[in-house]
Design a protein around this motif. Structure first.
Motif, PDB file in Angstrom:
ATOM      1  N   CYS A 299      22.187 -98.370 -18.556  1.00 65.55           N
ATOM      2  CA  CYS A 299      23.606 -98.110 -18.809  1.00 65.55           C
ATOM      3  C   CYS A 299      23.919 -96.648 -18.494  1.00 65.55           C
ATOM      4  O   CYS A 299      23.179 -95.750 -18.863  1.00 65.55           O
ATOM      5  CB  CYS A 299      23.889 -98.425 -20.276  1.00 65.55           C
ATOM      6  N   CYS A 302      24.773 -94.925 -22.301  1.00 63.76           N
ATOM      7  CA  CYS A 302      23.735 -94.692 -23.315  1.00 63.76           C
ATOM      8  C   CYS A 302      22.342 -94.547 -22.705  1.00 63.76           C
ATOM      9  O   CYS A 302      21.385 -94.279 -23.426  1.00 63.76           O
ATOM     10  CB  CYS A 302      23.764 -95.782 -24.382  1.00 63.76           C
ATOM     11  N   HIS A 340      26.864-101.314 -20.731  1.00 60.26           N
ATOM     12  CA  HIS A 340      26.868-102.414 -21.695  1.00 60.26           C
ATOM     13  C   HIS A 340      28.321-102.719 -22.030  1.00 60.26           C
ATOM     14  O   HIS A 340      29.171-101.822 -21.939  1.00 60.26           O
ATOM     15  CB  HIS A 340      26.154-102.005 -22.984  1.00 60.26           C
ATOM     16  N   CYS A 343      29.615-100.253 -24.332  1.00 61.38           N
ATOM     17  CA  CYS A 343      29.645 -98.860 -23.848  1.00 61.38           C
ATOM     18  C   CYS A 343      30.744 -98.636 -22.809  1.00 61.38           C
ATOM     19  O   CYS A 343      31.035 -97.506 -22.454  1.00 61.38           O
ATOM     20  CB  CYS A 343      28.309 -98.482 -23.227  1.00 61.38           C
TER      21      CYS A 343
END
Ligand SMILES: [Zn+2]
Length: 344
Positions: A299, A302, A340, A343
Motif C-alpha cells: 500500500c 501504510c 487498501h 487507506c
C-alpha cells in the motif's frame, strides 16, 4: 509592483454580519496554488481574484474571532458560576456543580479552554498564511498615503460565501476543460491509424511480465490474464445506440465454472468499474496490468502488504489522469498507486 485596481472592495448592496465558519481548508487550497513549494518566501499573485477573496475571507474570520474573544473575560471564564447565580428561578441548561472541587474543575477547564482558543487565534494571526496578507495590506496603506482602503469600516460582503462561489465556479471551469481535452484525446485515438486495435497491439508489444492479452472475436473485446494473481478479466467495448464508436469499456471477471469470484477479485472489479476515463482503453489496460503483482505490491499509504483485516491493497489510483500533449498521447503509459480500501 504598480497599483492593482481590482483590489478595491466591491460596492455594497447588502450588509451582512460576517459569520465565521471554518474556511481554513478553502484558504489553504487556494493559497497552495498561489505559493510555490518553497513556502512563504515566494510572492503571492495579488492579481488573482480568488487570492484576494480568500485573503479577505481570512481577515473576516479573524475579525469575527476577535468579537468572540471579547466575550471571554469575564463572561466566558465565569460560565461555570452561571447556574449558581441564576438558580433562583432563572432556568439554566447546565446543572449547578455538586461540590466545590467539581466547580473548581469546571472553572479550571473554562479558563484553559479560553486560553487555548486565544493561542489558536494568535497563531492564525501570525501564521504563514496571513503573513503575505499583512504585508500586502501594509503596502497598500502606504500607497494610499495612510488613507484607509476600506472606506466604510464594515464588511460589505461575506467573503467566505464569495470564496465558495468562486472556488466552485473555478472547479466547474476546470472540469469542463478536462472533459474537452479528454474528448479531443478520444477523437484522436479513434481517428489515428488502427484505432482501438492499435492500442491493444501497443499494449501487447510492451510484454508486461505476468500479463497476457487474449484477443476476442473483434477489436473491441479481449481477455487479460494475470498469471501471478490467478485472475482473468474480460474487457468489452460498449457502443451507444445508433453510434458506431465505442463510448466506454466494460470489465467483468472470468471465473472457472463452479467457482465464485473471490472477495479480492470482487474488490478489484469494483475499483476497475469506478475508474475515471471510461472511454480510454489504454488507461483500462494499464490499470488491469497494475494488479499483476498484487500479492507483492504494498500500500502506498501504510507501506504494508496485508492489513490487519488480511486484505491486500485492491484500490488503484492513477498518479495522474491529466491529459497529455497530443504528441505524447500515443505512447502514454499510466502508472498507479496501490491502496487498501481503508487507506484510500
Ligand atoms: Zn494501507
Amino acid at each position: 509592483m504598480s497599483t492593482a485596481p481590482n483590489t478595491a472592495i466591491p460596492a455594497a448592496n447588502t450588509t451582512v454580519i460576517p459569520s465565521h465558519p471554518k474556511i481554513e481548508e478553502k484558504f489553504a487550497s487556494t493559497q497552495g496554488t498561489a505559493e510555490s513549494s518553497n513556502g512563504d518566501a515566494t510572492p503571492v499573485n495579488w492579481d488573482s481574484e480568488i487570492q484576494l477573496v480568500s485573503s479577505l475571507a481570512k481577515l473576516q474570520e479573524l475579525e469575527s474571532k476577535i468579537h468572540e474573544l471579547r466575550q471571554f473575560i469575564p463572561a466566558g471564564v465565569l460560565e461555570p458560576l452561571v447556574p449558581i447565580s441564576s438558580s433562583n428561578g432563572v432556568s439554566s441548561s447546565t446543572p449547578v456543580a455538586e461540590t466545590p472541587p467539581i466547580l473548581r474543575n469546571e472553572l479550571d477547564h473554562a479558563v484553559r479552554d479560553r486560553l487555548a482558543r486565544i493561542e489558536q487565534f494568535q497563531s492564525m494571526w501570525r501564521g504563514p498564511e496571513l503573513k503575505p496578507v499583512w504585508a500586502h495590506a501594509t503596502a497598500r496603506m502606504k500607497e494610499a498615503n495612510g488613507q484607509l482602503i476600506q472606506p466604510t469600516g464594515i464588511w460589505e460582503r461575506d467573503y467566505d460565501v464569495l470564496l465558495a462561489e468562486l472556488t466552485s465556479a473555478e472547479k466547474a471551469k476546470e472540469d469542463e476543460r478536462l472533459r474537452e481535452e479528454e474528448d479531443a484525446e478520444r477523437t484522436k485515438v479513434l481517428s489515428s491509424e488502427g484505432g482501438w486495435a492499435a492500442v491493444t497491439e501497443r499494449f501487447t508489444q510492451r510484454g508486461i511480465p505476468g500479463v497476457r492479452l487474449i484477443k476476442g472475436s473483434n477489436d473491441t473485446s479481449m481477455g487479460i490474464a494475470l498469471a501471478r494473481a490467478g485472475m482473468i478479466f474480460i474487457v468489452e467495448g460498449v457502443k451507444d445506440s445508433g453510434s458506431a464508436d465505442v463510448s466506454g469499456w466494460n470489465v467483468s471477471s472470468k471465473v472457472p465454472p463452479g467457482r465464485a469470484p473471490g472477495k479480492l477479485e470482487e474488490a478489484i472489479l469494483d475499483c476497475l468499474n469506478s475508474r475515471p476515463r471510461k472511454w480510454d482503453l489504454s488507461f483500462l489496460l494499464d490499470m488491469i496490468a497494475s494488479y499483476a503483482n498484487i500479492k507483492q505490491t504494498p500500500c502506498a499509504k501504510c507501506n504494508r502488504l496485508a492489513n490487519n483485516a488480511a486484505q491486500l491493497p485492491s484500490i488503484r489510483r492513477a498518479q495522474s489522469t491529466q491529459p497529455t500533449k497530443p504528441e505524447e498521447s500515443k505512447d502514454r503509459v499510466f502508472t498507479f498507486d496501490a491502496f487498501h480500501t481503508a487507506c484510500a
